[in-house]
Design a protein around this motif. Structure first.
Motif, PDB file in Angstrom:
ATOM      1  N   VAL A  33      11.642  -0.963  27.642  1.00 49.45           N
ATOM      2  CA  VAL A  33      12.466  -1.056  26.436  1.00 49.45           C
ATOM      3  C   VAL A  33      11.558  -1.110  25.210  1.00 49.45           C
ATOM      4  O   VAL A  33      10.445  -1.638  25.262  1.00 49.45           O
ATOM      5  N   GLN A  34      12.069  -0.552  24.125  1.00 53.73           N
ATOM      6  CA  GLN A  34      11.273  -0.388  22.902  1.00 53.73           C
ATOM      7  C   GLN A  34      10.638  -1.692  22.406  1.00 53.73           C
ATOM      8  O   GLN A  34       9.533  -1.691  21.870  1.00 53.73           O
ATOM      9  N   ASP A  35      11.332  -2.810  22.621  1.00 51.24           N
ATOM     10  CA  ASP A  35      10.793  -4.085  22.114  1.00 51.24           C
ATOM     11  C   ASP A  35       9.645  -4.621  22.974  1.00 51.24           C
ATOM     12  O   ASP A  35       9.184  -5.744  22.760  1.00 51.24           O
TER      13      ASP A  35
ATOM     14  N   ILE B 264       4.615   8.150  28.510  1.00 51.93           N
ATOM     15  CA  ILE B 264       3.886   7.550  27.378  1.00 51.93           C
ATOM     16  C   ILE B 264       2.654   8.406  27.042  1.00 51.93           C
ATOM     17  O   ILE B 264       2.358   8.662  25.869  1.00 51.93           O
TER      18      ILE B 264
ATOM     19  N   SER C  24       1.363   1.058  19.317  1.00 52.07           N
ATOM     20  CA  SER C  24       2.156   0.056  20.022  1.00 52.07           C
ATOM     21  C   SER C  24       3.269   0.753  20.798  1.00 52.07           C
ATOM     22  O   SER C  24       3.709   1.857  20.428  1.00 52.07           O
ATOM     23  N   LEU C  25       3.713   0.098  21.877  1.00 53.16           N
ATOM     24  CA  LEU C  25       4.786   0.694  22.674  1.00 53.16           C
ATOM     25  C   LEU C  25       6.048   0.881  21.837  1.00 53.16           C
ATOM     26  O   LEU C  25       6.796   1.827  22.040  1.00 53.16           O
ATOM     27  N   SER C  26       6.268  -0.009  20.867  1.00 56.31           N
ATOM     28  CA  SER C  26       7.492   0.112  20.067  1.00 56.31           C
ATOM     29  C   SER C  26       7.484   1.401  19.237  1.00 56.31           C
ATOM     30  O   SER C  26       8.526   1.963  18.931  1.00 56.31           O
ATOM     31  N   GLU C  27       6.292   1.887  18.919  1.00 54.77           N
ATOM     32  CA  GLU C  27       6.218   3.182  18.221  1.00 54.77           C
ATOM     33  C   GLU C  27       6.481   4.333  19.178  1.00 54.77           C
ATOM     34  O   GLU C  27       7.058   5.350  18.807  1.00 54.77           O
TER      35      GLU C  27
ATOM     36  N   VAL D 265       8.041   4.254  22.291  1.00 55.85           N
ATOM     37  CA  VAL D 265       9.267   4.255  23.077  1.00 55.85           C
ATOM     38  C   VAL D 265      10.454   4.342  22.124  1.00 55.85           C
ATOM     39  O   VAL D 265      10.628   3.481  21.267  1.00 55.85           O
ATOM     40  N   ASN D 266      11.212   5.392  22.279  1.00 55.71           N
ATOM     41  CA  ASN D 266      12.400   5.553  21.439  1.00 55.71           C
ATOM     42  C   ASN D 266      13.597   5.062  22.248  1.00 55.71           C
ATOM     43  O   ASN D 266      14.147   5.796  23.052  1.00 55.71           O
ATOM     44  N   GLY D 267      13.978   3.807  22.061  1.00 57.74           N
ATOM     45  CA  GLY D 267      15.047   3.233  22.882  1.00 57.74           C
ATOM     46  C   GLY D 267      14.493   2.731  24.193  1.00 57.74           C
ATOM     47  O   GLY D 267      13.933   1.641  24.242  1.00 57.74           O
ATOM     48  N   THR D 268      14.613   3.534  25.225  1.00 59.01           N
ATOM     49  CA  THR D 268      14.083   3.130  26.534  1.00 59.01           C
ATOM     50  C   THR D 268      13.433   4.324  27.238  1.00 59.01           C
ATOM     51  O   THR D 268      13.768   5.476  26.957  1.00 59.01           O
TER      52      THR D 268
END
Lengths: 172, 724
Positions: free
Chosen positions: B449-451, B525, B551-554, B556-559
């Motif tokens: 998940v994006q977060d 990724i 960062s993964l949040s950048e 990952v778009n959603g999941t």
């Protein structure tokens, strides 16, 4: 029959069949399933709770016999976010695997440490009047009413010793 | 997308070791631990749906025959005797339900009906007092009283063991007996069934949900898609919950009939009657060796029993063909069809009693030949699997023996009967540990998940083995997340079907499927990073490739979701896969009472990669304790008249208690097995039991000179063997 259980600091009025054990009252009527049923015959210790601070088998106690006493179950000792020192040591020492006997082990250990503090001897104690060292043999003997088929025994004893040492240090 | 792998060849690149998070193998606390130690983990009988009715099984009071009629049950809601109710539990990995029809009785204590009432107390009373009329039949209940079957596929021979025995410098020919044994998991089997239209949800104590779902759908006569099984927490299995059992089928039928949820929990005594027993065994071992202690002949003749028509029989000699070298060898596997309760898998079926007895025989041969027991084993370790010539995927027996001897202080061992402290004889014993290794097909889904947290979903179970924790650690390692950022969801057939927990294959099979799912996510990724997956480093929620850091949040778009699908492949056949170890015990035997106290016990084990040192060690502690039970206390006694289980509760069937088990010591040998999938990890849940009891029994002999060949070694048998 109408009874009232004083449980983890709260009163619970209940209408139960007279044959209802304390264990089934907890599990079936109050939804407190932390106290486990392993044998229903006082052989395994999974249902151990504290009655007025002393460990008993809830399966060998009728619910009506518990009236007028303070009952503490595993739910009353700690919560996932606020574990008792013993619960924390069980977690850190991996003093459980499947977790089914665990509430009974922890309630039993809580009562057992009080018994040692009160100077009660065991079969393996060197003297009848204490004080007692918390050796592996002393703890294992006193905990032998609580079966664990996963056999986390080695870790349970380590957890209890660690928790008891912490408590003794706090007191000192 | 699904990443699929069939394990057809070796994995020599140590992918997990190349990851950056550094959590795999670490002794982390159990993910679900806080719930378990606070009594909040909810087991099978612990949901509380509205309007729940209580059912209690009615059991047959004859060993075989027909149920003519069942009386009324005053105060009950219903007495249910449905032809779909099953006579005994399914075996592990069965794809269909077991034999149904409760009007026919095949063994004493079989489930023949279900009484349902508003309260547990009323249901129990009704079930205990209900009148049943039978037409009984005479049936055999003693394995020695019938002519056994000799299934052709289970016999093997090479050379001439008789000749090897005649020509040997030293020849041993002895018979051992082990009694029926029980898994005796602490949670009795239980189920709560609830229908919604034609869809049923059953919460039950089960080890292998994907095959359990097939068995249950078949038993109930419904489609699998109409059935959901839930086993989020299982209070121990040890084989006893591999297949569906009578309580869950009965609960589902009753809930349908009554139109309300029904709970059926077995009593402890019912568990002893209805869960599979490990068959009693008669084992004749023949060992021949030359003057230097090299084995020339190995014979292992086995008699086990089960019900007529049941396919599973205890594979006692499973490890015999490959543990030691010898030119002449024979395995005989005889099966007596009798009407004791159904036999099935109990922790380490085969080796638990087979290796234990074989290792006692090796100790006797060492004694006879005047060779140290460790040396005798070291002299006879094969380079390749003796019967087939296949290579071993890995072989750590010699190292486990040498390491164990050093750590335990084996060189301090005295000759038999020469060490005493007061009224106690002291002795040391050892045994080899060996268990076959397997993989099973397994699937898992991982969602990033994006977060910066991840969710692992598979219908795998955690029966105390540590599955929640190791699958969380694997995902954390592969995706570069702190372990507390991974949520693991198990025990629900709505998730991808997994191997289930059994045969020690759970960790490696389900773990590899999570590994593959994470590889799929890493691939995505890497694509977003514009690099090869091999060049991608994931750590603490950050992705690095060369000098690019994001960062993964950048990224990952959603999941991002990946699925993993593992299948065993050619390495299953091309290589003999096994786990290895050694057991060591020091016991005290009371010279007046014959009481045995285990003073020290140690195991050295090699199981490929260790995924979590803390939970892995606990698995071994449990196995070794089972070994103490096998050696000293555990026996399910059968009534010679009707075969029924006599010692059918925890006061009569003696599993080890706290006081029986010393502070056990466990050591792992570092290992990566290339032939068992990319995790390079093998099973560990059963190795600890295989041979453990032999170390105790051999120590008893070293202490006081008594060989007990009819297990368990209770004080009466030891006293009987001592000099007056």
């Amino acid at each position: 029959m109408q009874i009232t259980l004083h449980l983890n600091g709260t009163s619970h009025p209940l209408d139960v069949d007279p044959r209802t054990t304390l264990l089934d009252a907890l599990r079936h009527h109050l939804g407190l399933t932390g106290t486990k049923k392993g044998c229903d015959h006082g052989q395994c210790g999974a249902c151990t709770v504290l009655m007025d601070g002393r460990r008993i088998n809830a399966c060998l106690t009728l619910a009506c016999m518990a009236e007028g006493h303070d009952i503490t179950t595993i739910e009353g000792l700690g919560t996932p976010g606020n574990l008792s020192p013993l619960q924390q040591q069980f977690l850190d020492h991996d003093g459980f695997q499947c977790g089914y006997c665990t509430p009974g082990q922890i309630c039993s250990a809580t009562g057992m440490l009080e018994e040692i503090a009160a100077g009660w001897p065991s079969h393996v104690s060197d003297s009848l009047d204490g004080p007692y060292d918390l050796t592996h043999a002393e703890i294992a003997e006193r905990m032998s009413g609580n079966l664990c088929r996963c056999a986390a025994y080695t870790n349970i004893v380590a957890a209890i010793r660690q928790a008891a040492q912490g408590t003794r240090e706090d007191a000192a | 997308m699904t990443r699929h792998l069939r394990v057809d060849g070796p994995t020599h690149d140590d992918r997990l070791d190349q990851m950056a998070q550094g959590v795999i193998g670490q002794p982390l606390n159990r993910l679900e631990g806080p719930l378990k130690v606070s009594g909040r983990a909810t087991y099978a009988a612990e949901a509380r749906p509205r309007d729940l009715a209580y059912g209690v099984l009615v059991q047959a009071a004859i060993p075989a025959g027909t149920v003519l009629d069942i009386g009324d049950a005053p105060g009950a809601l219903a007495v249910i005797q449905d032809k779909r109710m099953i006579r005994y539990a399914a075996q592990g990995l069965d794809q269909k339900g077991p034999t149904s029809g409760p009007d026919r009785v095949e063994y004493m204590g079989q489930s023949i009906a279900l009484v349902v009432a508003e309260t547990f107390e009323a249901a129990r009373h009704a079930a205990q007092t209900i009148a049943v009329r039978y037409k009984p039949e005479e049936v055999p209940v003693d394995p020695e009283s019938v002519t056994p079957e000799l299934p052709p596929k289970k016999q093997s021979a090479a050379g001439d063991v008789d000749k090897a025995m005649r020509e040997a410098a030293f020849a041993l020919d002895r018979v051992w007996r082990t009694p029926s044994q029980m898994a005796a998991a602490m949670e009795p089997h239980a189920a709560i069934a609830e229908w919604d239209g034609d869809h049923v949800t059953i919460r039950a104590a089960l080890q292998m949900l994907s095959s359990n779902r097939k068995q249950m759908a078949d038993a109930l006569g419904i489609r699998e898609s109409k059935l959901r099984l839930l086993s989020p927490y299982v209070g121990g299995g040890f084989g006893s919950k591999l297949g569906i059992n009578a309580e869950a089928v009965a609960a589902a039928i009753a809930a349908r009939e009554l139109g309300r949820p029904v709970m059926v929990a077995m009593t402890r005594q019912q568990v002893f009657d209805l869960a599979h027993r490990r068959s009693e065994t008669r084992q004749r071992i023949r060992l021949a060796c030359d003057a230097g202690g090299r084995l020339t002949g190995i014979g292992h003749d086995v008699l086990v029993s089960t019900l007529p028509g049941s396919e599973f029989t205890e594979p006692v000699a499973q490890a015999t063909p490959f543990t030691y070298q010898a030119a002449h060898r024979q395995v005989v596997h005889a099966v007596a069809r009798i009407h004791r309760g159904c036999a099935g898998s109990v922790r380490a079926p085969g080796e638990a009693v087979g290796v234990t007895v074989f290792e006692c025989a090796m100790d006797e041969l060492a004694d006879m030949a005047g060779i140290d027991p460790v040396d005798l084993r070291l002299k006879n370790i094969p380079d390749v699997e003796p019967t087939t010539g296949r290579p071993f995927s890995s072989h750590k027996l010699a190292e486990a023996l040498r390491e164990g001897a050093k750590r335990f202080g084996w060189s301090d061992r005295r000759p038999t009967g020469q060490r005493a402290e007061g009224e106690w004889f002291i002795g040391m014993g050892m045994a080899a540990a060996v268990r076959v290794n397997m993989l099973q097909e397994s699937r898992a889904r991982v969602t990033l998940v994006q977060d910066g947290h991840a969710i692992v979903e598979t219908d795998m179970t955690d029966i105390g083995t540590g599955t929640y924790t190791i699958l969380g650690q694997l995902a954390a390692e592969m995706l570069g997340l702190p372990p507390d950022r991974v949520e693991v969801r198990l025990g629900d057939t709505q998730f991808p079907p997994a191997s289930g927990s059994g045969g020690s294959f759970g960790a490696a099979s389900s773990g590899n499927s999570v590994f593959l799912a994470c590889e799929e996510i890493r691939g995505q990724i890497a694509k977003a990073m514009g690099c090869n997956e091999a060049d991608l480093t994931l750590q603490d929620g950050m992705a690095r490739a060369g000098n690019i850091v994001r960062s993964l949040s950048e990224l990952v778009n959603g999941t991002i979701t990946g699925e993993g699908h593992l299948q065993p492949g050619k390495t299953e056949k091309s290589h003999r896969q096994a786990t290895w170890g050694s057991h060591w015990a020091e016991v005290a035997v009371n010279r007046w009472t014959g009481e045995v106290r285990v003073r020290r016990m140690m195991g050295v084990f090699a199981c490929g990669r260790v995924l979590n040192e803390k939970t892995a060690r606990s698995q071994c502690l449990g196995g070794m304790s089972f070994g103490i039970g096998i050696a000293l206390t555990e026996a399910l006694e059968h009534d010679p008249r009707d075969g029924h289980a006599v010692s059918r509760d925890l006061a009569e069937y003696h599993i080890p208690t706290h006081a029986d088990v010393p502070a056990l010591e466990v050591h792992f040998l570092p290992e990566r097995d290339a032939y068992v999938g990319p995790l390079q990890a093998k099973g560990l849940g059963e190795l600890g039991i295989c041979g453990a009891g032999a170390a105790v029994l051999n120590a008893i002999h070293n202490a006081c000179g008594v060989r007990v060949r009819e297990l368990p070694a209770t004080p009466d048998k030891i006293i009987a063997g001592m000099d007056p």
